[in-house]
Structures are given as structure tokens and as C-alpha cells.
Design an enzyme around this catalytic site. Structure first.
Site, PDB file in Angstrom:
ATOM      1  N   HIS A 123     -26.254  88.320  38.899  1.00 40.77           N
ATOM      2  CA  HIS A 123     -26.763  89.081  37.748  1.00 40.77           C
ATOM      3  C   HIS A 123     -28.294  89.048  37.725  1.00 40.77           C
ATOM      4  O   HIS A 123     -28.941  90.075  37.525  1.00 40.77           O
ATOM      5  CB  HIS A 123     -26.267  88.474  36.425  1.00 40.77           C
ATOM      6  N   SER A 174     -18.302  85.806  37.747  1.00 37.29           N
ATOM      7  CA  SER A 174     -18.265  84.757  36.719  1.00 37.29           C
ATOM      8  C   SER A 174     -16.950  83.977  36.760  1.00 37.29           C
ATOM      9  O   SER A 174     -16.935  82.779  36.501  1.00 37.29           O
ATOM     10  CB  SER A 174     -18.476  85.370  35.337  1.00 37.29           C
ATOM     11  N   ARG A 184     -20.903  95.158  44.093  1.00 44.38           N
ATOM     12  CA  ARG A 184     -20.665  94.143  45.106  1.00 44.38           C
ATOM     13  C   ARG A 184     -19.876  94.777  46.236  1.00 44.38           C
ATOM     14  O   ARG A 184     -20.419  95.366  47.123  1.00 44.38           O
ATOM     15  CB  ARG A 184     -19.912  92.952  44.502  1.00 44.38           C
ATOM     16  N   LYS A 216     -11.849  89.916  24.885  1.00 43.19           N
ATOM     17  CA  LYS A 216     -11.961  89.386  26.255  1.00 43.19           C
ATOM     18  C   LYS A 216     -11.826  87.876  26.359  1.00 43.19           C
ATOM     19  O   LYS A 216     -11.768  87.334  27.457  1.00 43.19           O
ATOM     20  CB  LYS A 216     -13.303  89.829  26.861  1.00 43.19           C
TER      21      LYS A 216
HETATM   22  P1  ADP Z   1     -18.243  93.288  33.015  1.00 49.13           P
HETATM   23  O1  ADP Z   1     -17.158  92.602  32.241  1.00 49.13           O
HETATM   24  O2  ADP Z   1     -18.935  94.367  32.240  1.00 49.13           O
HETATM   25  O3  ADP Z   1     -17.880  93.718  34.403  1.00 49.13           O
HETATM   26  P2  ADP Z   1     -19.823  91.201  34.291  1.00 49.13           P
HETATM   27  O4  ADP Z   1     -20.705  90.190  33.623  1.00 49.13           O
HETATM   28  O5  ADP Z   1     -18.686  90.706  35.081  1.00 49.13           O
HETATM   29  O6  ADP Z   1     -19.375  92.160  33.115  1.00 49.13           O
HETATM   30  O7  ADP Z   1     -20.712  92.129  35.204  1.00 49.13           O
HETATM   31  C1  ADP Z   1     -21.781  92.865  34.700  1.00 49.13           C
HETATM   32  C2  ADP Z   1     -22.346  93.737  35.792  1.00 49.13           C
HETATM   33  O8  ADP Z   1     -22.931  92.921  36.799  1.00 49.13           O
HETATM   34  C3  ADP Z   1     -21.304  94.587  36.516  1.00 49.13           C
HETATM   35  O9  ADP Z   1     -21.923  95.819  36.860  1.00 49.13           O
HETATM   36  C4  ADP Z   1     -20.990  93.808  37.756  1.00 49.13           C
HETATM   37  O10 ADP Z   1     -20.583  94.630  38.823  1.00 49.13           O
HETATM   38  C5  ADP Z   1     -22.353  93.201  38.039  1.00 49.13           C
HETATM   39  N1  ADP Z   1     -22.244  91.961  38.811  1.00 49.13           N
HETATM   40  C6  ADP Z   1     -21.547  90.853  38.509  1.00 49.13           C
HETATM   41  N2  ADP Z   1     -21.692  89.904  39.469  1.00 49.13           N
HETATM   42  C7  ADP Z   1     -22.512  90.445  40.391  1.00 49.13           C
HETATM   43  C8  ADP Z   1     -23.035  90.004  41.631  1.00 49.13           C
HETATM   44  N3  ADP Z   1     -22.730  88.809  42.136  1.00 49.13           N
HETATM   45  N4  ADP Z   1     -23.823  90.847  42.297  1.00 49.13           N
HETATM   46  C9  ADP Z   1     -24.108  92.078  41.787  1.00 49.13           C
HETATM   47  N5  ADP Z   1     -23.655  92.548  40.655  1.00 49.13           N
HETATM   48  C10 ADP Z   1     -22.868  91.762  39.955  1.00 49.13           C
END
Ligand code: ADP
Length: 160
Positions: free
Chosen positions: A17, A128, A90, A41
Site C-alpha cells: 500500500h 492484508s 498485483r 467487513k
Molecule cells: P479493498 O478491500 O478495497 O480491496 P485493500 O486494503 O485490500 O482494500 O486494498 C486497497 C487497494 O490496494 C486495492 O486496490 C488493492 O489492489 C491494493 N493493494 C493491496 N495490496 C497491495 C500490494 N501488495 N501491492 C499493490 N497494491 C495493493
């Protein structure tokens, strides 16, 4: 001034992130990281805790705001005078879901664009959920999450 909104659960924030935020700041004047306040969630950390961890992890960055939102993302983006949503990409597995969401948002409001940012290859496999699983079993999170996140995860799982 170009403001972009980076929405997500950030439960908790990972280095993936943070990497996306840093890259977004190279393109946009201001980035608002928006923590989704979605009680359905069942997050591990409260919205307040997720915001505090993000603030601490982005202290080295300028032109960033950390906020929370509930309800429709599009409405939130507009309330911030922005037209841009940032999402991280990703693997191919992210694509279909993100594609659907981006197109749906565009149908709702054609003025909104979603910009995808590819993370550093070191963080491609990070999410996460994996982090929470590793923390639960006492795995090392070195270089995978910001220091404050590692600390809070350790605190959390030592209590349970
Ligand atoms: P959501 O529940 O909205 O998917 P996340 O916190 O899981 O929330 O992810 C938020 C954003 O960050 C999403 O666009 C996700 O693809 C991106 N993201 C999460 N982890 C990574 C990572 N390791 N590398 C790049 N983008 C990421």
C-alpha cells in the site's frame, strides 16, 4: 491541483500500500488515502486504528491526507473535489474485480477515472490477509509492513 483518492480497507496497511501511495504522489499533487468504514467487513483493526497506522507510516510523505469514508465511494471522491480513484494492481487475479468496479463507477459517473498503479515486484504477493495470518502464527513481518503495523499486530495477537 490534481487530487486523487486511494480507497481501501487497509486492515492493516502493508508496504505494498505504501509503495502505491509513493508512486501516486509522483503523478498527482495530492493523495487522499481513504479508509473504508464498512462494518460488514469485520475488520481486525478499527477505522481509527487503521487511520492512525497509515498516518504514522506515511509521516515521511508530503501532500497526503488520511481520512475515512462510508457510503458510496464516488460521492466521497466528489466531496473531495477529485475525479480520480487510485487502485493498486498485483496479479491477474485482481484484474477482474477491479475492472468491474472501475467500469461500474464510470457508469455511475462518467467524469470519474480509475488509475491503476502497479506495485514494486517485491510486494506483488502481499495482501492484508496473508499478513494477518503470518502475524497470528508469529511469523516475521520484516520488510513486509511498516514498523508501527508490525508492532500493533504483535500487540493484538499477544492478547488473544
Ligand atoms: P479493498 O478491500 O478495497 O480491496 P485493500 O486494503 O485490500 O482494500 O486494498 C486497497 C487497494 O490496494 C486495492 O486496490 C488493492 O489492489 C491494493 N493493494 C493491496 N495490496 C497491495 C500490494 N501488495 N501491492 C499493490 N497494491 C495493493
Amino acid at each position: 491541483m490534481r487530487t486523487a483518492v486511494y480507497p481501501g480497507s487497509f486492515d492493516p496497511a502493508t508496504n505494498g500500500h505504501i509503495d502505491v501511495i509513493e508512486r501516486a504522489l509522483k503523478i498527482f499533487d495530492r493523495v487522499i488515502v481513504a479508509v473504508g468504514d464498512n462494518p460488514g467487513k469485520k475488520p481486525l483493526f478499527t477505522t481509527k486504528e487503521r487511520i492512525a497506522m497509515l498516518k504514522e507510516s506515511t509521516r515521511h510523505l508530503k501532500n497526503i491526507e488520511v481520512d475515512s469514508f462510508s457510503g458510496l465511494l464516488i460521492d466521497y471522491v466528489k466531496s473531495k473535489n477529485s475525479k480520480i480513484i487510485i487502485r493498486g494492481l498485483r496479479a491477474v487475479s485482481d484484474f477482474e474485480f477491479e475492472f468491474q468496479r472501475a467500469l461500474l463507477n464510470r457508469v455511475v459517473d462518467s467524469g470519474i477515472e480509475t488509475v491503476f498503479i502497479m506495485t514494486n515486484e517485491h510486494y506483488v504477493y502481499l495482501n492484508s490477509s496473508i499478513i494477518k495470518e503470518m502475524a497470528m502464527f508469529g511469523g516475521s513481518l520484516n520488510d513486509l509492513v511498516p514498523e508501527i503495523v508490525e508492532k500493533k499486530l504483535k500487540e493484538h495477537f499477544s492478547k488473544t
